[in-house]
Design a protein around this motif. Structure first.
Motif, PDB file in Angstrom:
ATOM      1  N   THR A 104      36.358   6.487  26.742  1.00 36.07           N
ATOM      2  CA  THR A 104      36.134   7.161  28.017  1.00 36.07           C
ATOM      3  C   THR A 104      37.043   8.384  28.099  1.00 36.07           C
ATOM      4  OG1 THR A 104      37.648   5.534  29.018  1.00 36.07           O
ATOM      5  CG2 THR A 104      35.303   5.174  29.329  1.00 36.07           C
TER       6      THR A 104
ATOM      7  N   GLU B 175      29.253  11.119  33.282  1.00 41.48           N
ATOM      8  CA  GLU B 175      29.243  10.520  34.623  1.00 41.48           C
ATOM      9  C   GLU B 175      27.889   9.899  34.940  1.00 41.48           C
ATOM     10  OE1 GLU B 175      31.644  11.513  37.530  1.00 41.48           O
ATOM     11  OE2 GLU B 175      32.733  13.150  36.592  1.00 41.48           O
TER      12      GLU B 175
ATOM     13  N   ARG C  41      27.071   0.751  41.243  1.00 42.97           N
ATOM     14  CA  ARG C  41      27.855   1.340  40.170  1.00 42.97           C
ATOM     15  C   ARG C  41      28.612   0.285  39.368  1.00 42.97           C
ATOM     16  NH1 ARG C  41      31.867   6.400  41.137  1.00 42.97           N
ATOM     17  NH2 ARG C  41      32.242   6.732  38.945  1.00 42.97           N
ATOM     18  N   GLU C  42      29.214  -0.656  40.099  1.00 43.13           N
ATOM     19  CA  GLU C  42      29.943  -1.721  39.428  1.00 43.13           C
ATOM     20  C   GLU C  42      29.015  -2.587  38.581  1.00 43.13           C
ATOM     21  OE1 GLU C  42      33.293  -3.116  42.203  1.00 43.13           O
ATOM     22  OE2 GLU C  42      33.126  -4.708  40.673  1.00 43.13           O
TER      23      GLU C  42
ATOM     24  N   GLN D 152      28.150  -0.661  35.462  1.00 46.58           N
ATOM     25  CA  GLN D 152      29.283  -0.666  34.526  1.00 46.58           C
ATOM     26  C   GLN D 152      29.331  -1.975  33.742  1.00 46.58           C
ATOM     27  OE1 GLN D 152      32.557  -0.031  37.182  1.00 46.58           O
ATOM     28  NE2 GLN D 152      32.255   2.185  37.303  1.00 46.58           N
TER      29      GLN D 152
ATOM     30  N   ARG E   7      28.644  -2.371  29.739  1.00 44.88           N
ATOM     31  CA  ARG E   7      29.672  -2.930  28.846  1.00 44.88           C
ATOM     32  C   ARG E   7      29.053  -4.073  28.019  1.00 44.88           C
ATOM     33  NH1 ARG E   7      34.057  -1.333  26.031  1.00 44.88           N
ATOM     34  NH2 ARG E   7      33.457  -2.924  24.560  1.00 44.88           N
TER      35      ARG E   7
ATOM     36  N   THR F 262      34.130  10.425  32.794  1.00 40.81           N
ATOM     37  CA  THR F 262      34.213  10.003  34.196  1.00 40.81           C
ATOM     38  C   THR F 262      35.456  10.634  34.821  1.00 40.81           C
ATOM     39  OG1 THR F 262      34.426   8.095  35.687  1.00 40.81           O
ATOM     40  CG2 THR F 262      35.411   7.864  33.504  1.00 40.81           C
TER      41      THR F 262
ATOM     42  N   ASP G  97      36.778   8.810  37.280  1.00 41.98           N
ATOM     43  CA  ASP G  97      37.232   7.596  37.946  1.00 41.98           C
ATOM     44  C   ASP G  97      38.040   6.741  36.962  1.00 41.98           C
ATOM     45  OD1 ASP G  97      37.502   5.120  39.118  1.00 41.98           O
ATOM     46  OD2 ASP G  97      35.361   4.806  39.460  1.00 41.98           O
TER      47      ASP G  97
ATOM     48  N   GLU H 128      39.423   3.881  37.251  1.00 38.17           N
ATOM     49  CA  GLU H 128      39.026   2.461  37.201  1.00 38.17           C
ATOM     50  C   GLU H 128      37.841   2.257  36.263  1.00 38.17           C
ATOM     51  OE1 GLU H 128      38.418   0.229  40.811  1.00 38.17           O
ATOM     52  OE2 GLU H 128      40.083   1.315  41.751  1.00 38.17           O
ATOM     53  N   GLU H 129      36.872   3.157  36.371  1.00 35.85           N
ATOM     54  CA  GLU H 129      35.705   3.080  35.493  1.00 35.85           C
ATOM     55  C   GLU H 129      36.128   3.276  34.034  1.00 35.85           C
ATOM     56  OE1 GLU H 129      31.387   4.351  36.241  1.00 35.85           O
ATOM     57  OE2 GLU H 129      32.313   6.199  35.513  1.00 35.85           O
TER      58      GLU H 129
ATOM     59  N   ARG I 205      37.836   0.137  32.830  1.00 32.56           N
ATOM     60  CA  ARG I 205      36.931  -1.003  32.743  1.00 32.56           C
ATOM     61  C   ARG I 205      36.044  -0.913  31.500  1.00 32.56           C
ATOM     62  NH1 ARG I 205      34.276  -1.193  38.069  1.00 32.56           N
ATOM     63  NH2 ARG I 205      36.197  -2.148  38.746  1.00 32.56           N
ATOM     64  N   LEU I 206      35.629   0.309  31.156  1.00 27.96           N
ATOM     65  CA  LEU I 206      34.628   0.466  30.104  1.00 27.96           C
ATOM     66  C   LEU I 206      35.198   0.782  28.726  1.00 27.96           C
ATOM     67  CD1 LEU I 206      31.822   2.511  31.887  1.00 27.96           C
ATOM     68  CD2 LEU I 206      31.791   0.089  31.265  1.00 27.96           C
TER      69      LEU I 206
END
Ligand code: ADP
Ligand code: ADP
Length: 228
Positions: free
Chosen positions: A32, A162, A172-173, A176, A180, A194, A196, A198-199, A202-203
């Motif tokens: 990412t 994005e 969105r969650e 994601q 994944r 991204t 973000d 957090e994104e 997470r990914l």
């Protein structure tokens, strides 16, 4: 798999978007790219499929300099998903997804069967959604079609800019998590832009944290989260 060697991009107006960037992404790795707007993430990504040419430096794909690759051939090996995917408005979801396999020479029936498989893969039941038109889908569903279509040529590399940025936080969650899971199966080499964090965490198998013009940190999630 993807290797940047001292890549700089200076636009015609003098803006240096990316400055002496070097990094490597392994086969099957999801990286990412995260950072504030304007720091060069999109420029980085678009140089991989030659939508943008670097001012200096070189980019290797599987060891070969992409500057000497045929752009059409290159883009067949690189799936591309943007924030608001452009689907053909007058074609059904199934036809939108079947276009690429058909262009690649599969007979119509085979292309449609392949498209149905791909829709299934991204969580859209083709018997429910296949005959709908893009304006009969939610934003999240349209993005799923975009992912299915990007996978249609079975590219080893995916560029995602994005892709889930324009859908509401709950959907969105979901997207994601599903992406994944999909990636665990498909093991594509992925660059995912991204803003973000957090994104990104997470990914990503690794996260390239951008500052102005380049990558300031390039580490797995645990290291990024633990950083002071
Ligand atoms: P990000 O994706 O991180 O938001 P971009 O790669 O889009 O960043 O942009 C990096 C920098 O390059 C920004 O300062 C942006 O304004 C500039 N830039 C992007 N595209 C162009 C262009 N076509 N011409 C001139 N400057 C551009
Ligand atoms: P169409 O415009 O009908 O989708 P193309 O000939 O443009 O067909 O697409 C051929 C292949 O190139 C497909 O795999 C498609 O996903 C890919 N492709 C098209 N445009 C781009 C792009 N800008 N960047 C990367 N890949 C692309």
């Amino acid at each position: 798999m993807i290797r940047f060697e001292h890549v700089t991009k200076r636009y015609a107006d003098g803006t240096t978007a990316v400055d002496d960037l070097s990094f490597e992404v392994a086969e099957g790795e999801l990286v990412t790219l995260v950072g504030p707007s304007g720091c060069g993430k999109t420029t980085t990504m678009k140089m991989v499929n030659r939508l943008i040419e670097p001012t200096s430096g070189r980019i290797l794909l599987d060891g070969a300099d992409i500057a000497s690759a045929d752009p059409v051939e290159l883009r067949r090996r690189i799936g591309y998903v943007i924030q608001q995917v452009g689907l053909f408005p007058h074609r059904t979801v199934l036809d939108n997804t079947a276009t690429v396999p058909h262009l690649l020479g599969r007979p119509r029936k085979q292309a449609r069967d392949r498209a149905a498989e791909l829709l299934e893969l991204v969580g859209l039941d083709p018997s429910v959604y296949g005959d709908r038109y893009p304006d009969q889908l939610s934003g999240g569903q349209r993005q799923r079609v975009g992912v299915a279509r990007a996978l249609a040529a079975d590219p080893p590399v995916l560029l995602m800019d994005e892709p889930f940025g324009a859908v509401d936080p709950v959907v969105r969650e979901h997207l994601q998590t599903e992406f994944r899971t999909l990636q665990e199966r498909l093991r594509k080499t992925v660059l995912f832009v991204t803003h973000d964090i957090e994104e990104a965490v997470r990914l990503g198998d690794r996260i390239a944290v951008y500052g102005q013009g380049g990558i300031e940190q390039f580490d797995p999630p645990a290291t990024v989260l633990g950083a002071p």
